[in-house]
Enzyme design. Structure first.
Site, PDB file in Angstrom:
ATOM      1  N   ASP A  91      -9.372  -4.456   2.525  1.00  0.00           N
ATOM      2  CA  ASP A  91      -9.913  -3.148   2.184  1.00  0.00           C
ATOM      3  C   ASP A  91     -11.148  -2.924   3.037  1.00  0.00           C
ATOM      4  O   ASP A  91     -11.781  -3.882   3.495  1.00  0.00           O
ATOM      5  CB  ASP A  91     -10.277  -3.057   0.696  1.00  0.00           C
ATOM      6  CG  ASP A  91     -10.484  -1.604   0.284  1.00  0.00           C
ATOM      7  OD1 ASP A  91      -9.495  -0.920  -0.020  1.00  0.00           O
ATOM      8  OD2 ASP A  91     -11.629  -1.138   0.323  1.00  0.00           O
ATOM      9  N   ARG A 123      -1.153   2.060   4.137  1.00  0.00           N
ATOM     10  CA  ARG A 123      -0.952   1.640   2.745  1.00  0.00           C
ATOM     11  C   ARG A 123       0.498   1.277   2.434  1.00  0.00           C
ATOM     12  O   ARG A 123       0.974   1.522   1.319  1.00  0.00           O
ATOM     13  CB  ARG A 123      -1.385   2.755   1.770  1.00  0.00           C
ATOM     14  CG  ARG A 123      -2.868   3.024   1.777  1.00  0.00           C
ATOM     15  CD  ARG A 123      -3.571   2.103   0.799  1.00  0.00           C
ATOM     16  NE  ARG A 123      -5.006   2.309   0.874  1.00  0.00           N
ATOM     17  CZ  ARG A 123      -5.686   3.072   0.044  1.00  0.00           C
ATOM     18  NH1 ARG A 123      -5.072   3.700  -0.936  1.00  0.00           N
ATOM     19  NH2 ARG A 123      -6.983   3.197   0.190  1.00  0.00           N
TER      20      ARG A 123
HETATM   21  O1  CP3 Z   1      -1.061  -1.399   3.634  1.00  0.00           O
HETATM   22  C1  CP3 Z   1      -2.184  -1.100   4.100  1.00  0.00           C
HETATM   23  O2  CP3 Z   1      -2.429  -0.012   4.657  1.00  0.00           O
HETATM   24  C2  CP3 Z   1      -3.287  -2.156   4.030  1.00  0.00           C
HETATM   25  C3  CP3 Z   1      -4.135  -2.083   2.957  1.00  0.00           C
HETATM   26  C4  CP3 Z   1      -5.342  -1.187   2.814  1.00  0.00           C
HETATM   27  C5  CP3 Z   1      -5.976  -1.068   1.550  1.00  0.00           C
HETATM   28  N1  CP3 Z   1      -7.114  -0.350   1.699  1.00  0.00           N
HETATM   29  C6  CP3 Z   1      -5.475  -1.699   0.321  1.00  0.00           C
HETATM   30  C7  CP3 Z   1      -5.860  -1.094  -0.976  1.00  0.00           C
HETATM   31  C8  CP3 Z   1      -6.108  -0.460   3.730  1.00  0.00           C
HETATM   32  C9  CP3 Z   1      -5.842  -0.233   5.202  1.00  0.00           C
HETATM   33  C10 CP3 Z   1      -7.222   0.068   3.006  1.00  0.00           C
HETATM   34  C11 CP3 Z   1      -8.307   0.838   3.633  1.00  0.00           C
HETATM   35  C12 CP3 Z   1      -9.103   1.738   2.785  1.00  0.00           C
HETATM   36  N2  CP3 Z   1      -9.668   1.480   1.568  1.00  0.00           N
HETATM   37  C13 CP3 Z   1      -9.509   3.026   3.179  1.00  0.00           C
HETATM   38  C14 CP3 Z   1      -9.156   3.672   4.484  1.00  0.00           C
HETATM   39  C15 CP3 Z   1      -7.771   4.152   4.458  1.00  0.00           C
HETATM   40  C16 CP3 Z   1      -7.555   5.396   3.647  1.00  0.00           C
HETATM   41  O3  CP3 Z   1      -6.761   5.324   2.697  1.00  0.00           O
HETATM   42  O4  CP3 Z   1      -8.166   6.417   3.965  1.00  0.00           O
HETATM   43  C17 CP3 Z   1     -10.300   3.577   2.148  1.00  0.00           C
HETATM   44  C18 CP3 Z   1     -10.914   4.945   2.116  1.00  0.00           C
HETATM   45  C19 CP3 Z   1     -10.404   2.583   1.149  1.00  0.00           C
HETATM   46  C20 CP3 Z   1     -11.167   2.654  -0.124  1.00  0.00           C
HETATM   47  C21 CP3 Z   1     -10.253   2.471  -1.282  1.00  0.00           C
HETATM   48  N3  CP3 Z   1      -9.805   1.235  -1.693  1.00  0.00           N
HETATM   49  C22 CP3 Z   1      -9.634   3.448  -2.107  1.00  0.00           C
HETATM   50  C23 CP3 Z   1      -9.872   4.928  -2.005  1.00  0.00           C
HETATM   51  C24 CP3 Z   1      -8.785   2.772  -3.012  1.00  0.00           C
HETATM   52  C25 CP3 Z   1      -7.846   3.348  -4.033  1.00  0.00           C
HETATM   53  C26 CP3 Z   1      -8.334   3.269  -5.422  1.00  0.00           C
HETATM   54  C27 CP3 Z   1      -7.186   3.524  -6.402  1.00  0.00           C
HETATM   55  O5  CP3 Z   1      -6.981   2.668  -7.269  1.00  0.00           O
HETATM   56  O6  CP3 Z   1      -6.518   4.553  -6.288  1.00  0.00           O
HETATM   57  C28 CP3 Z   1      -8.922   1.393  -2.736  1.00  0.00           C
HETATM   58  C29 CP3 Z   1      -8.210   0.296  -3.403  1.00  0.00           C
HETATM   59  C30 CP3 Z   1      -7.040  -0.220  -2.641  1.00  0.00           C
HETATM   60  N4  CP3 Z   1      -7.091  -0.637  -1.347  1.00  0.00           N
HETATM   61  C31 CP3 Z   1      -5.744  -0.424  -3.154  1.00  0.00           C
HETATM   62  C32 CP3 Z   1      -4.997  -0.983  -2.109  1.00  0.00           C
HETATM   63  C33 CP3 Z   1      -3.543  -1.420  -2.158  1.00  0.00           C
HETATM   64  C34 CP3 Z   1      -5.302  -0.130  -4.565  1.00  0.00           C
HETATM   65  C35 CP3 Z   1      -5.790  -1.207  -5.486  1.00  0.00           C
HETATM   66  C36 CP3 Z   1      -4.709  -1.833  -6.320  1.00  0.00           C
HETATM   67  O7  CP3 Z   1      -3.569  -2.024  -5.870  1.00  0.00           O
HETATM   68  O8  CP3 Z   1      -5.053  -2.209  -7.451  1.00  0.00           O
END
Ligand code: CP3
Length: 359
Positions: A88, A39
């Site tokens: 994602d 992330r």
């Molecule tokens: O920089 C990186 O690592 C690449 C980007 C990345 C994202 N999601 C961007 C994202 C990666 C590798 C993921 C994988 C992902 N998504 C996982 C596995 C990794 C982990 O963290 O365990 C999981 C479980 C998800 C599911 C998911 N997507 C969650 C739990 C969330 C957060 C929700 C929140 O708002 O707190 C997301 C959304 C997400 N994916 C964001 C980002 C940057 C946030 C959305 C935003 O910026 O508006």
């Protein structure tokens, strides 16, 4: 990345084999220890928040120029040794046509949770051209990244299944575990189909030029080793084996997986991701066979400690690098993702320290 693997013909790529990230993934000790952060792109960066103004998360993931720019932001700012594709784990589900969204502050939410045979039938199959925008982004990135390797990724079948079965994020994964045990055939069919989806997504990224892949089984640590081996390992193994002949490093990561490290390695990983709950030298001990080359690991700074102040953080980075010397190769990372409120300057300082301490 088995040594006998036939490497597939891939897009022409600058000579990257000396990149510290790839050298460490092969089990070497490059002069500069590699560091990147899960992330690393995202809300901790003001330039990300500015670019995302008024754009939905999943729309950004299907916009090649935008996903390229977001992926590059942390590479420019922090000088990390690898980029990770901005996407994602739910992107391939959305691309296939499933009604799923990412709710800010919550995470992925599914309109119709899958809990029976009818739900399973409604799960669409992913066709490679449905993620062509992601592949376009990968091609743009490969052209702009120079000497910095690009990591592609997918969600592992268990973690994806948990979102689909629970309908959203879950603390206890109760519907998932109940289905697994009470309807094992349905479970295996669902997990098998999610393995196919993850594989199609990874192959699209690999064919477009990513230099490594990470399989995120973020919630696998909720399972006992027995359940992991019976219900999950065969499906994750199908994904990891399915990309073996690309000859790129395959990283396998989960949270709270100290008891599962060996099983996750057995699923077919070249590099095992470790969270902060277990010291790296102990992880290496669990993963290594006496007399053989030790394991290659990635990790494992507690992301919360980025808030603790520099003296604490510096001591932690030193400890982790020292414990990581037990491994054949060590890729410095957090034990899970960057928290959105963290001061990005602290991340830059960690990168500099890792690089200084290694040289
Ligand atoms: O920089 C990186 O690592 C690449 C980007 C990345 C994202 N999601 C961007 C994202 C990666 C590798 C993921 C994988 C992902 N998504 C996982 C596995 C990794 C982990 O963290 O365990 C999981 C479980 C998800 C599911 C998911 N997507 C969650 C739990 C969330 C957060 C929700 C929140 O708002 O707190 C997301 C959304 C997400 N994916 C964001 C980002 C940057 C946030 C959305 C935003 O910026 O508006």
């Amino acid at each position: 990345m088995s040594p006998t693997a036939q490497t597939r013909p891939r897009p022409a790529r600058r000579a990257l084999s000396e990149a510290p990230f790839l050298a460490a993934a092969r089990g070497e000790r490059p002069a500069r220890p590699p560091v990147w952060f899960m992330r690393q792109a995202g809300r901790s960066l003001p330039e990300y928040r500015a670019l995302r103004q008024g754009v939905e998360m999943l729309d950004a993931c299907f916009d090649p120029e935008m996903l390229t720019e977001i992926t590059l932001q942390p590479v420019r700012r922090h000088g990390v040794d690898a980029a990770i594709l901005f996407s994602d784990i739910v992107v391939p589900l959305k691309a296939a046509g499933l009604d799923i969204d990412i709710v800010p502050g919550t995470g992925p939410v599914v309109a119709e949770p899958i809990r029976d045979a009818a739900g399973l039938r409604a799960l669409p199959v992913l066709e490679p051209d449905q993620v062509s925008k992601v592949a376009d982004g990968v091609r743009l990135l490969v052209d702009s990244l120079g000497e910095t390797p690009l990591i592609g990724f997918a969600g592992a079948p268990f973690t994806l299944a948990s979102y689909l079965i629970e309908g959203g994020p879950s603390r206890n994964h109760e519907h998932t575990k109940a289905l697994m045990h009470s309807e094992p055939e349905l479970w295996h069919e669902l997990a098998g189909r999610l393995a196919d989806l993850a594989l199609t997504f990874l192959k699209a990224q690999l064919d477009a030029g990513v230099d490594a892949v990470q399989l995120f089984d973020s919630w696998a640590g909720a399972l006992s080793e027995r359940d992991y081996r019976e219900f999950v390992l065969p499906h994750s193994a199908k994904v990891l084996a399915g990309v073996a002949d690309y000859g790129v490093p395959r990283i396998h990561f989960g949270v709270g997986t100290g008891e599962l490290l060996v099983a996750m390695r057995d699923a077919g990983a070249d590099v095992v991701g470790v969270d902060w709950r277990i010291p790296l030298d102990e992880a290496v001990r669990r993963l290594s066979t006496p007399g053989a080359k030790p394991a290659v690991v990635q990790g494992n700074l507690d992301p919360a400690l980025l808030y603790a102040g520099w003296p604490v953080l510096e001591a932690e980075v030193r400890r982790i690098l020292a414990e990581g010397r037990a491994a054949a190769g060590h890729i410095f990372n957090l034990g899970h993702g960057v928290l959105p409120g963290v001061d990005p300057d602290v991340l830059t300082r960690v990168v500099r320290l890792v690089h200084e301490l290694g040289s």
